[in-house]
Design a protein around this motif. Sequence first.
Motif, PDB file in Angstrom:
ATOM      1  N   GLY A   6      -8.762  10.396  -0.543  1.00  0.00           N
ATOM      2  CA  GLY A   6      -7.696  10.267  -1.685  1.00  0.00           C
ATOM      3  C   GLY A   6      -6.827   9.109  -1.693  1.00  0.00           C
ATOM      4  O   GLY A   6      -6.194   8.909  -2.741  1.00  0.00           O
ATOM      5  N   HIS A   7      -7.047   8.159  -0.980  1.00  0.00           N
ATOM      6  CA  HIS A   7      -6.262   6.744  -0.917  1.00  0.00           C
ATOM      7  C   HIS A   7      -6.893   5.712  -1.710  1.00  0.00           C
ATOM      8  O   HIS A   7      -8.464   5.614  -1.886  1.00  0.00           O
ATOM      9  N   VAL A   8      -6.320   4.759  -2.728  1.00  0.00           N
ATOM     10  CA  VAL A   8      -6.743   3.970  -3.132  1.00  0.00           C
ATOM     11  C   VAL A   8      -6.032   2.761  -2.729  1.00  0.00           C
ATOM     12  O   VAL A   8      -4.777   2.705  -2.678  1.00  0.00           O
ATOM     13  N   PHE A  37      -5.780   0.067 -13.117  1.00  0.00           N
ATOM     14  CA  PHE A  37      -7.134   0.536 -12.172  1.00  0.00           C
ATOM     15  C   PHE A  37      -7.065   1.930 -12.513  1.00  0.00           C
ATOM     16  O   PHE A  37      -6.013   2.497 -12.906  1.00  0.00           O
ATOM     17  N   VAL A  38      -8.118   2.553 -12.708  1.00  0.00           N
ATOM     18  CA  VAL A  38      -8.324   3.878 -12.968  1.00  0.00           C
ATOM     19  C   VAL A  38      -9.170   4.531 -11.991  1.00  0.00           C
ATOM     20  O   VAL A  38     -10.094   4.059 -11.357  1.00  0.00           O
ATOM     21  N   VAL A  39      -8.957   5.774 -11.766  1.00  0.00           N
ATOM     22  CA  VAL A  39      -9.486   6.622 -10.534  1.00  0.00           C
ATOM     23  C   VAL A  39     -10.009   8.065 -11.072  1.00  0.00           C
ATOM     24  O   VAL A  39      -9.548   8.896 -11.702  1.00  0.00           O
ATOM     25  N   TYR A  64      -3.254   3.753 -13.315  1.00  0.00           N
ATOM     26  CA  TYR A  64      -2.216   3.032 -12.711  1.00  0.00           C
ATOM     27  C   TYR A  64      -2.092   1.637 -13.102  1.00  0.00           C
ATOM     28  O   TYR A  64      -3.069   1.085 -13.368  1.00  0.00           O
ATOM     29  N   ASN A  65      -0.765   1.308 -13.019  1.00  0.00           N
ATOM     30  CA  ASN A  65      -0.449  -0.104 -13.333  1.00  0.00           C
ATOM     31  C   ASN A  65      -0.751  -0.759 -11.884  1.00  0.00           C
ATOM     32  O   ASN A  65       0.070  -0.421 -10.971  1.00  0.00           O
ATOM     33  N   TYR A  66      -1.666  -1.706 -11.526  1.00  0.00           N
ATOM     34  CA  TYR A  66      -1.939  -2.210 -10.299  1.00  0.00           C
ATOM     35  C   TYR A  66      -0.756  -3.190  -9.659  1.00  0.00           C
ATOM     36  O   TYR A  66      -0.743  -3.728  -8.707  1.00  0.00           O
ATOM     37  N   ASN A  67      -0.052  -3.761 -10.703  1.00  0.00           N
ATOM     38  CA  ASN A  67       1.075  -4.654 -10.371  1.00  0.00           C
ATOM     39  C   ASN A  67       2.602  -3.741  -9.959  1.00  0.00           C
ATOM     40  O   ASN A  67       2.888  -4.298  -8.911  1.00  0.00           O
ATOM     41  N   MET A 110       2.077  -0.037  -9.256  1.00  0.00           N
ATOM     42  CA  MET A 110       1.491   1.093  -8.647  1.00  0.00           C
ATOM     43  C   MET A 110       2.040   2.192  -9.174  1.00  0.00           C
ATOM     44  O   MET A 110       2.155   3.515  -8.610  1.00  0.00           O
ATOM     45  N   LYS A 111       2.499   2.413 -10.617  1.00  0.00           N
ATOM     46  CA  LYS A 111       3.044   3.461 -11.068  1.00  0.00           C
ATOM     47  C   LYS A 111       2.025   3.936 -12.151  1.00  0.00           C
ATOM     48  O   LYS A 111       1.094   3.127 -12.724  1.00  0.00           O
ATOM     49  N   GLU A 112       1.900   5.301 -12.210  1.00  0.00           N
ATOM     50  CA  GLU A 112       1.134   6.040 -13.064  1.00  0.00           C
ATOM     51  C   GLU A 112       1.224   5.659 -14.412  1.00  0.00           C
ATOM     52  O   GLU A 112       2.412   6.021 -14.946  1.00  0.00           O
ATOM     53  N   VAL A 113       0.255   5.459 -15.405  1.00  0.00           N
ATOM     54  CA  VAL A 113       0.282   4.951 -16.682  1.00  0.00           C
ATOM     55  C   VAL A 113      -0.105   6.353 -17.408  1.00  0.00           C
ATOM     56  O   VAL A 113       0.452   6.517 -18.428  1.00  0.00           O
TER      57      VAL A 113
END
Length: 673
Positions: free
Chosen positions: A403-405, A438-440, A450-453, A455-458
């Motif tokens: 479950g890690h990205v 990035f999308v998971v 998530y915002n990859y800068n 790492m907050k959930e969008v």
Amino acid sequence: MALKNENVLPLLGYCYEGQKEVVFNNGKYIAADIFQSLLCYEYLPEGTLQRNLFEVPKKMDWETRFKIIKGVCKGLLFLHSIPIVHMDLKPENIWLDNYMRPKIAEFGLSRIFGQEQTWMNSQNIVGSYGYIAPEYLYRGEISTMSDIYSLGLLIVETSTGEKNCPGNEPSAVKFIKNVRDNWTEERIASEYPSLDPDCLKQIKACINIGLECVEISRRKRPSIEKIMDTLNRLSQVDSNNVLSLQPQRINFPIGPKRLTSSSLYLINNRDDRIAFRLETKFPRRYLTKLPLCGVVPPKCTYILTMIMRQQKKSPPSNSDDGLILQSSIAHHEDLDSVDPASVAMFLDTAGDEVQEAKVEVACEPLVETISNDQIIDGPNYREVLSVDVHPTEPWILTSNKRGHVCIWNYQTQAEVNSIEVTRESVYSAKFIEREGWFVVGGDDGCIYVYNYNTMKEVYMIEEAHDDCIMCLVVNPTHSFLLSASDDHKIKLWDWANEWQCTRTFEGHDDTVTQVMFNPRHSESFASASLDHTVKIWNIHSETCNITWDEHPDGVLSVHYHPRYFQQSLICGSSDGDAKIWDLETDSCVDTLEGHEKGISALCWHPELRALVTGSLDGTVRILSWMCHSNTYRLENIIGLNLGAVNALGYLKGLTRIVVGCDQGMALMEINVI
């Protein structure tokens, strides 16, 4: 025109440099803007072939010269397939990168032909003295054979190290006569005293190719396709040894890393399959499980990635800790299966037919070198299920079974960020570079953004599917995301419309393993399923346009790729075969065999024009497209020894790929020259 080929120098940019200048005109001073145009190309630190052949004191070894000859010919093959006639091939116009790979440059005199056109007539003769084909020099006739003449001179110069110096003469008659008269087998042996007989044969053959190219009659010159075919055969010259082994000594640096790796190349010089076994007296030193058995196909290189556990000190200089390679020709009647157990049994019973070679193993302090192959270890990079490469940043996005990205910087070789999205498997994670996201897709059926800068959930789409999400793909032009699931459904999401599901595509009878948008027609996409079918859809219709059901087993992967002016779809199956489908005729045009288990990942490397296949058998295969024969040629097999291959990606602008496996992630240099 964009020339996308690893051996053709690309134009990266076109800009103007301006400056002010005061001039005196008709009794007045006038301020004028002076503009100069600038062309921006790839940085090639080794300079030109001319410099390396004739100006640098250190003499190039034959292996590098042969690599350059093949690379130039491969670039010319690409140009002639368009068709473009270069018109100014010479050592000054061949540039070399930091790995001595050649790039054809300087297209100022080039001509482009129509599809039905084979030659043209010109009144203005331009070009470099000593390299101009006689029919162009004296009659103004231009054809692809004009380049073959210049190529022949370049091959002869590279092979002999002698410079074509025509002086004031426009032709190279004197230079050609000198080579014909003086470059005998005895002369070649005296100029290259340290080379073995096989390499001396290569040199003689290359000189002969060059002299054949400079025939006065253009009809007697070989085509670039024939030249490439001859060079490919020369790459695998006959030898008394069953396998050629490179290098003879490998080093595992002593350093802070827990694991270190080194690559061993097994080169098959024959038309037969070669069975091999690699073993050691000290197997506990290696993470790679030894002994290691396999089969090298005809005219192919098998690359073994050897991984050693951390070494805190060098072994004694007299210790017998090398690797032993056993090999023997394996005819189909003697070895019908290539699984490791069958290969081991075959070698045990082959008796005197088995040859042995030793590879010296060293553990020496780490030195600063350019490393193209890299094993990325650590908890976050095991059981990797997906990889995605950022289009502008040097980042690789990975997801795994825990479950890690993670985001890995392949330039600094360090982790940028990581996050635990869920406690279940994440089969797919993709960059959406336009939004900085990035999308998971989760095993729980949810989609996470998530915002990859930061790492907050969008955003989060709960219960996007009723079962595990197997694949996500981002539309290259629209604000659309496709998700494919174990629930047999495909859904289209519009993030510009608050992530609404705008369409659901139903038609598969089993898990949808992968989807991919058509890069040339972004409103069309393909899907692969365990129900043995491949389907072609349009985002504006819930009914599929085409269904292909000729796969005998479930389809695990699908990938669009170009075949010069055509476009095809390649599909990897659970049986280890890949089928190539022609999108214009809706028919299967080729089947690629060889993997022992399912083809789980596919990748097209546009810079190298190479097809990469990854398998659950733990190997990666590199196949180059042969336009003259309309087929693929197997170049390399890479045995990563990291378990099943689950994902592939290519690093833009580089000749490297990223491979996600059960036991780690690898960055590998691939070479199809």
